[in-house]
Design a protein around this motif. Structure first.
Motif, PDB file in Angstrom:
ATOM      1  N   ILE A   1       6.853 -12.179  -9.878  1.00 42.51           N
ATOM      2  CA  ILE A   1       5.370 -12.277 -10.031  1.00 42.51           C
ATOM      3  C   ILE A   1       4.819 -10.973  -9.646  1.00 42.51           C
ATOM      4  O   ILE A   1       3.881 -10.470 -10.607  1.00 42.51           O
ATOM      5  N   ILE A   2       5.140 -10.447  -8.672  1.00 41.61           N
ATOM      6  CA  ILE A   2       4.460  -9.472  -8.132  1.00 41.61           C
ATOM      7  C   ILE A   2       4.641  -8.118  -8.919  1.00 41.61           C
ATOM      8  O   ILE A   2       3.670  -7.385  -9.181  1.00 41.61           O
ATOM      9  N   HIS A   3       5.657  -7.807  -9.508  1.00 38.75           N
ATOM     10  CA  HIS A   3       6.326  -6.929 -10.216  1.00 38.75           C
ATOM     11  C   HIS A   3       5.557  -6.964 -11.263  1.00 38.75           C
ATOM     12  O   HIS A   3       4.796  -5.991 -12.059  1.00 38.75           O
ATOM     13  N   GLU A   4       5.394  -8.078 -12.388  1.00 37.56           N
ATOM     14  CA  GLU A   4       4.804  -8.183 -13.418  1.00 37.56           C
ATOM     15  C   GLU A   4       3.236  -8.018 -13.199  1.00 37.56           C
ATOM     16  O   GLU A   4       2.382  -7.516 -14.183  1.00 37.56           O
ATOM     17  N   CYS A   5       2.579  -8.672 -12.187  1.00 35.97           N
ATOM     18  CA  CYS A   5       1.318  -8.420 -11.921  1.00 35.97           C
ATOM     19  C   CYS A   5       0.986  -7.065 -11.497  1.00 35.97           C
ATOM     20  O   CYS A   5      -0.428  -6.678 -11.742  1.00 35.97           O
ATOM     21  N   THR A   6       1.544  -6.338 -11.096  1.00 38.07           N
ATOM     22  CA  THR A   6       1.451  -4.703 -10.964  1.00 38.07           C
ATOM     23  C   THR A   6       1.265  -4.141 -12.303  1.00 38.07           C
ATOM     24  O   THR A   6       0.365  -3.215 -12.469  1.00 38.07           O
ATOM     25  N   HIS A   7       2.299  -4.543 -13.176  1.00 40.62           N
ATOM     26  CA  HIS A   7       1.966  -3.836 -14.646  1.00 40.62           C
ATOM     27  C   HIS A   7       0.647  -4.587 -15.202  1.00 40.62           C
ATOM     28  O   HIS A   7       0.033  -3.631 -15.815  1.00 40.62           O
TER      29      HIS A   7
ATOM     30  N   HIS B   1       5.866   4.766 -19.063  1.00 41.85           N
ATOM     31  CA  HIS B   1       6.480   3.638 -18.670  1.00 41.85           C
ATOM     32  C   HIS B   1       7.473   3.748 -17.465  1.00 41.85           C
ATOM     33  O   HIS B   1       7.608   2.660 -16.819  1.00 41.85           O
ATOM     34  N   ALA B   2       8.069   4.903 -17.446  1.00 40.58           N
ATOM     35  CA  ALA B   2       8.785   5.120 -16.146  1.00 40.58           C
ATOM     36  C   ALA B   2       7.988   4.929 -14.737  1.00 40.58           C
ATOM     37  O   ALA B   2       8.530   4.294 -13.815  1.00 40.58           O
ATOM     38  N   GLU B   3       6.827   5.457 -14.745  1.00 41.63           N
ATOM     39  CA  GLU B   3       6.018   5.311 -13.557  1.00 41.63           C
ATOM     40  C   GLU B   3       5.406   3.698 -13.664  1.00 41.63           C
ATOM     41  O   GLU B   3       5.480   3.389 -12.405  1.00 41.63           O
ATOM     42  N   HIS B   4       5.285   3.074 -14.687  1.00 42.91           N
ATOM     43  CA  HIS B   4       4.866   1.772 -14.615  1.00 42.91           C
ATOM     44  C   HIS B   4       6.045   1.019 -13.875  1.00 42.91           C
ATOM     45  O   HIS B   4       5.649   0.253 -13.180  1.00 42.91           O
ATOM     46  N   GLU B   5       7.188   1.148 -14.275  1.00 46.83           N
ATOM     47  CA  GLU B   5       8.264   0.399 -13.688  1.00 46.83           C
ATOM     48  C   GLU B   5       8.546   0.709 -12.309  1.00 46.83           C
ATOM     49  O   GLU B   5       8.880  -0.209 -11.602  1.00 46.83           O
TER      50      GLU B   5
ATOM     51  N   ARG C   1       0.901  -1.265  -0.044  1.00 52.26           N
ATOM     52  CA  ARG C   1      -0.147   0.019   0.122  1.00 52.26           C
ATOM     53  C   ARG C   1       0.806   1.295  -0.142  1.00 52.26           C
ATOM     54  O   ARG C   1       1.531   1.485   1.186  1.00 52.26           O
ATOM     55  N   PHE C   2       0.868   1.933  -1.195  1.00 52.82           N
ATOM     56  CA  PHE C   2       1.981   3.257  -1.307  1.00 52.82           C
ATOM     57  C   PHE C   2       1.324   4.014  -2.203  1.00 52.82           C
ATOM     58  O   PHE C   2       0.460   3.752  -3.096  1.00 52.82           O
ATOM     59  N   LYS C   3       1.722   5.347  -2.261  1.00 56.10           N
ATOM     60  CA  LYS C   3       1.572   6.304  -3.300  1.00 56.10           C
ATOM     61  C   LYS C   3       2.873   6.487  -4.193  1.00 56.10           C
ATOM     62  O   LYS C   3       3.682   6.657  -3.864  1.00 56.10           O
ATOM     63  N   LEU C   4       2.633   6.669  -5.598  1.00 56.15           N
ATOM     64  CA  LEU C   4       3.797   7.096  -6.468  1.00 56.15           C
ATOM     65  C   LEU C   4       3.051   8.010  -7.312  1.00 56.15           C
ATOM     66  O   LEU C   4       2.164   7.907  -8.110  1.00 56.15           O
ATOM     67  N   ASN C   5       3.502   9.591  -7.243  1.00 55.48           N
ATOM     68  CA  ASN C   5       2.767  10.500  -7.887  1.00 55.48           C
ATOM     69  C   ASN C   5       1.444  10.677  -7.419  1.00 55.48           C
ATOM     70  O   ASN C   5       1.010  10.719  -6.181  1.00 55.48           O
TER      71      ASN C   5
END
Length: 213
Positions: free
Chosen positions: A104-110, A123-127, A25-29
């Motif tokens: 798996i968590i990384h890719e499931c976030t995408h 894409h920078a935000e995505h990554e 649980r976090f915020k990015l931008n």
């Protein structure tokens, strides 16, 4: 879909049921990432709107997994919303399992951002969000096993920056802007991301019917 793909699907769903998911649980931008994102991805996989495949040929050397919104085979064949893994299992030892689950968590976030149809997301935000999510997941797993995340050092600048952010998030402490800036800079310097870092991700939803001959 073969036996290995079915096993891989079960593996992904098991990871998405891990208790550490509840700590992401976090915020990015202006984006907020929460456990519900992964619940939606799990449902999409169960509903066959996202497909899990074991297909190492679609992965770069050293790459354990990748989420593809679209795979163009030829003019008559296109696959959509595919999570590609190198193996159907997490691995044989604790280290392999730890790393595979984080991927798996990384890719499931995408996949989750694609599912939610998030607009104007680069894409920078995505990554950045995906690396942070994977780091938090692994850090929480380490803490549950009485490990010390502060002792983990990565050679890769992206992973190290995301890990530092994840440690602070796990402690519910404020993350300095400098750490987010370091993560962004590392992504923009990476040869796999730098050429399209500012491009807008498609994020067009999941469940599109595959185009087959």
């Amino acid at each position: 879909m073969g036996v290995e793909d079915d096993k891989a699907t079960e593996t992904v769903l098991a990871v998405l049921q891990d208790q550490s998911i509840n700590k992401i649980r976090f915020k990015l931008n202006r984006r907020e990432i929460s456990p519900s994102l992964y619940q939606k991805v799990a449902k999409a996989i169960k509903d066959k709107k996202i497909t899990v495949l074991v297909q190492p040929s679609l992965l770069a050397s050293g790459e354990s997994g990748r989420y593809y919104p679209e795979i163009k085979v030829d003019k008559d064949t296109e696959f959509y919303d595919v999570l590609v893994l190198r193996s159907s299992t997490l691995g044989a030892n604790a280290s392999e399992k730890f790393n595979a689950a984080q991927v798996i968590i990384h890719e499931c976030t995408h996949a989750g951002f694609d599912l939610l149809k998030l607009a104007k997301m680069t894409h920078a935000e995505h990554e950045a969000a995906s690396y942070i999510a994977g780091a938090i997941f692994s850090i929480e797993n380490m803490l549950a096993m009485k490990g010390d995340p502060a002792k983990v050092i990565f050679k890769e600048a992206i992973e190290q920056a995301a890990w530092k952010i994840g440690i602070l998030e796990a402690k519910d402490q404020a993350v300095p802007k400098e750490l987010y800036a370091a993560l962004d800079a590392a992504i923009r310097a990476h040869p796999g991301y730098k050429h399209h870092a500012d491009h807008t991700a498609k994020n067009d939803g999941v469940g599109r019917e595959w185009k087959l001959k």
